[in-house]
Enzyme design. Structure first.
Site, PDB file in Angstrom:
ATOM      1  N   CYS A   4      44.797  43.904  37.307  1.00  0.00           N
ATOM      2  CA  CYS A   4      44.046  42.690  37.643  1.00  0.00           C
ATOM      3  C   CYS A   4      44.639  41.490  36.897  1.00  0.00           C
ATOM      4  O   CYS A   4      44.731  41.481  35.669  1.00  0.00           O
ATOM      5  CB  CYS A   4      42.576  42.870  37.281  1.00  0.00           C
ATOM      6  SG  CYS A   4      41.624  41.358  37.421  1.00  0.00           S
ATOM      7  N   ASP A  30      42.864  26.207  36.985  1.00  0.00           N
ATOM      8  CA  ASP A  30      43.468  26.900  38.130  1.00  0.00           C
ATOM      9  C   ASP A  30      44.932  26.476  38.245  1.00  0.00           C
ATOM     10  O   ASP A  30      45.283  25.311  38.094  1.00  0.00           O
ATOM     11  CB  ASP A  30      42.710  26.548  39.413  1.00  0.00           C
ATOM     12  CG  ASP A  30      43.018  27.507  40.536  1.00  0.00           C
ATOM     13  OD1 ASP A  30      42.124  28.270  40.932  1.00  0.00           O
ATOM     14  OD2 ASP A  30      44.170  27.492  41.033  1.00  0.00           O
ATOM     15  N   HIS A  46      35.464  43.113  33.621  1.00  0.00           N
ATOM     16  CA  HIS A  46      35.939  43.140  35.010  1.00  0.00           C
ATOM     17  C   HIS A  46      34.802  43.507  35.964  1.00  0.00           C
ATOM     18  O   HIS A  46      34.268  44.608  35.912  1.00  0.00           O
ATOM     19  CB  HIS A  46      37.093  44.136  35.197  1.00  0.00           C
ATOM     20  CG  HIS A  46      37.606  44.133  36.608  1.00  0.00           C
ATOM     21  ND1 HIS A  46      38.651  43.332  37.020  1.00  0.00           N
ATOM     22  CD2 HIS A  46      37.170  44.785  37.703  1.00  0.00           C
ATOM     23  CE1 HIS A  46      38.843  43.523  38.309  1.00  0.00           C
ATOM     24  NE2 HIS A  46      37.961  44.400  38.761  1.00  0.00           N
ATOM     25  N   GLY A  93      37.833  34.297  51.797  1.00  0.00           N
ATOM     26  CA  GLY A  93      39.165  33.998  51.275  1.00  0.00           C
ATOM     27  C   GLY A  93      39.362  34.388  49.823  1.00  0.00           C
ATOM     28  O   GLY A  93      40.212  33.807  49.135  1.00  0.00           O
ATOM     29  N   HIS A  98      38.485  39.754  40.767  1.00  0.00           N
ATOM     30  CA  HIS A  98      37.772  39.714  39.482  1.00  0.00           C
ATOM     31  C   HIS A  98      36.862  38.501  39.647  1.00  0.00           C
ATOM     32  O   HIS A  98      37.377  37.381  39.823  1.00  0.00           O
ATOM     33  CB  HIS A  98      38.781  39.534  38.331  1.00  0.00           C
ATOM     34  CG  HIS A  98      38.185  39.482  36.962  1.00  0.00           C
ATOM     35  ND1 HIS A  98      38.624  40.272  35.917  1.00  0.00           N
ATOM     36  CD2 HIS A  98      37.195  38.702  36.442  1.00  0.00           C
ATOM     37  CE1 HIS A  98      37.935  40.008  34.822  1.00  0.00           C
ATOM     38  NE2 HIS A  98      37.069  39.043  35.112  1.00  0.00           N
ATOM     39  N   HIS A 100      34.962  35.248  39.909  1.00  0.00           N
ATOM     40  CA  HIS A 100      35.285  33.977  39.259  1.00  0.00           C
ATOM     41  C   HIS A 100      34.551  32.855  39.968  1.00  0.00           C
ATOM     42  O   HIS A 100      34.245  32.937  41.158  1.00  0.00           O
ATOM     43  CB  HIS A 100      36.796  33.725  39.250  1.00  0.00           C
ATOM     44  CG  HIS A 100      37.436  33.843  40.597  1.00  0.00           C
ATOM     45  ND1 HIS A 100      37.756  35.061  41.152  1.00  0.00           N
ATOM     46  CD2 HIS A 100      37.812  32.906  41.492  1.00  0.00           C
ATOM     47  CE1 HIS A 100      38.317  34.871  42.338  1.00  0.00           C
ATOM     48  NE2 HIS A 100      38.344  33.564  42.579  1.00  0.00           N
ATOM     49  N   HIS A 102      34.802  28.825  40.709  1.00  0.00           N
ATOM     50  CA  HIS A 102      35.623  27.611  40.723  1.00  0.00           C
ATOM     51  C   HIS A 102      34.704  26.444  40.353  1.00  0.00           C
ATOM     52  O   HIS A 102      33.707  26.194  41.046  1.00  0.00           O
ATOM     53  CB  HIS A 102      36.178  27.344  42.119  1.00  0.00           C
ATOM     54  CG  HIS A 102      37.073  28.413  42.676  1.00  0.00           C
ATOM     55  ND1 HIS A 102      38.452  28.299  42.687  1.00  0.00           N
ATOM     56  CD2 HIS A 102      36.793  29.597  43.263  1.00  0.00           C
ATOM     57  CE1 HIS A 102      38.971  29.376  43.278  1.00  0.00           C
ATOM     58  NE2 HIS A 102      38.001  30.180  43.633  1.00  0.00           N
TER      59      HIS A 102
HETATM   60  P1  5GP Z   1      40.009  32.913  45.164  1.00  0.00           P
HETATM   61  O1  5GP Z   1      40.972  32.578  46.278  1.00  0.00           O
HETATM   62  O2  5GP Z   1      40.043  34.396  44.877  1.00  0.00           O
HETATM   63  O3  5GP Z   1      38.633  32.364  45.331  1.00  0.00           O
HETATM   64  O4  5GP Z   1      40.572  32.161  43.893  1.00  0.00           O
HETATM   65  C1  5GP Z   1      41.619  32.627  43.105  1.00  0.00           C
HETATM   66  C2  5GP Z   1      42.172  31.435  42.369  1.00  0.00           C
HETATM   67  O5  5GP Z   1      42.981  31.912  41.308  1.00  0.00           O
HETATM   68  C3  5GP Z   1      43.028  30.515  43.225  1.00  0.00           C
HETATM   69  O6  5GP Z   1      42.484  29.205  43.237  1.00  0.00           O
HETATM   70  C4  5GP Z   1      44.401  30.580  42.538  1.00  0.00           C
HETATM   71  O7  5GP Z   1      45.068  29.334  42.546  1.00  0.00           O
HETATM   72  C5  5GP Z   1      44.062  31.040  41.141  1.00  0.00           C
HETATM   73  N1  5GP Z   1      45.095  31.807  40.488  1.00  0.00           N
HETATM   74  C6  5GP Z   1      45.779  32.868  41.006  1.00  0.00           C
HETATM   75  N2  5GP Z   1      46.645  33.334  40.109  1.00  0.00           N
HETATM   76  C7  5GP Z   1      46.526  32.573  38.984  1.00  0.00           C
HETATM   77  C8  5GP Z   1      47.177  32.573  37.703  1.00  0.00           C
HETATM   78  O8  5GP Z   1      48.042  33.380  37.400  1.00  0.00           O
HETATM   79  N3  5GP Z   1      46.775  31.627  36.816  1.00  0.00           N
HETATM   80  C9  5GP Z   1      45.797  30.714  37.116  1.00  0.00           C
HETATM   81  N4  5GP Z   1      45.489  29.831  36.161  1.00  0.00           N
HETATM   82  N5  5GP Z   1      45.164  30.683  38.311  1.00  0.00           N
HETATM   83  C10 5GP Z   1      45.536  31.595  39.230  1.00  0.00           C
HETATM   84 ZN    ZN Z   2      39.866  41.934  36.096  1.00  0.00          ZN
END
Ligand code: 5GP
Ligand code: ZN
Length: 114
Positions: A4, A30, A46, A93, A98, A100, A102
């Site tokens: 992860c 991000d 996790h 999307g 894990h 999270h 935003h």
């Molecule tokens: P999701 O699409 O799952 O809602 O959001 C995942 C977020 O994680 C995306 O906005 C993406 O830009 C961010 N993200 C993915 N990999 C990394 C990383 O290695 N470092 C950081 N800081 N953000 C990441």
């Molecule tokens: Zn995780």
């Protein structure tokens, strides 16, 4: 969870731009910001997605929201307004499995979202 990406960030195996950290919660910028303020707030434990929240792990999610409220003030987005998003599953999307949140700000948002 070994593979992860967010667990790796928590362990320091992948670098991140940290905004806040305590025993249970981490917040970092991000890598691909969708707004001038775009912070990801995550529990260190996790949990794959909102589908996996239950009575046992819900305390840390409540704490995540206390952190979000503090960060909104610190980042100067509390008065103008901000948005918190948690994508759950494929239709929403979700790309990182894990859970999270935003924290998005310094932008005028539209509603409903696309
Ligand atoms: P999701 O699409 O799952 O809602 O959001 C995942 C977020 O994680 C995306 O906005 C993406 O830009 C961010 N993200 C993915 N990999 C990394 C990383 O290695 N470092 C950081 N800081 N953000 C990441
Ligand atoms: Zn995780």
């Amino acid at each position: 969870m070994d593979e992860c990406i967010f667990c790796k960030i928590i362990k320091g195996e992948i670098p991140s731009s940290k905004v806040y950290e305590d025993e249970d919660v981490l917040a970092f910028n991000d890598i691909s910001p969708a707004a001038p303020v775009h912070v990801l707030v995550i529990p260190k434990k996790h949990i794959s997605s909102l589908n996996d929240i239950n009575e046992e792990n819900s305390k840390v999610i409540a704490h995540v929201f206390v952190v979000i409220s503090k960060l909104a003030k610190e980042l100067g987005i509390d008065e103008d307004g901000f948005r918190v998003v948690s994508n759950c599953g494929e239709a929403a999307g979700q790309t990182v499995h894990h859970v999270h949140f935003h924290l998005l700000g310094k932008k005028k948002f539209t509603w409903p979202p696309g």
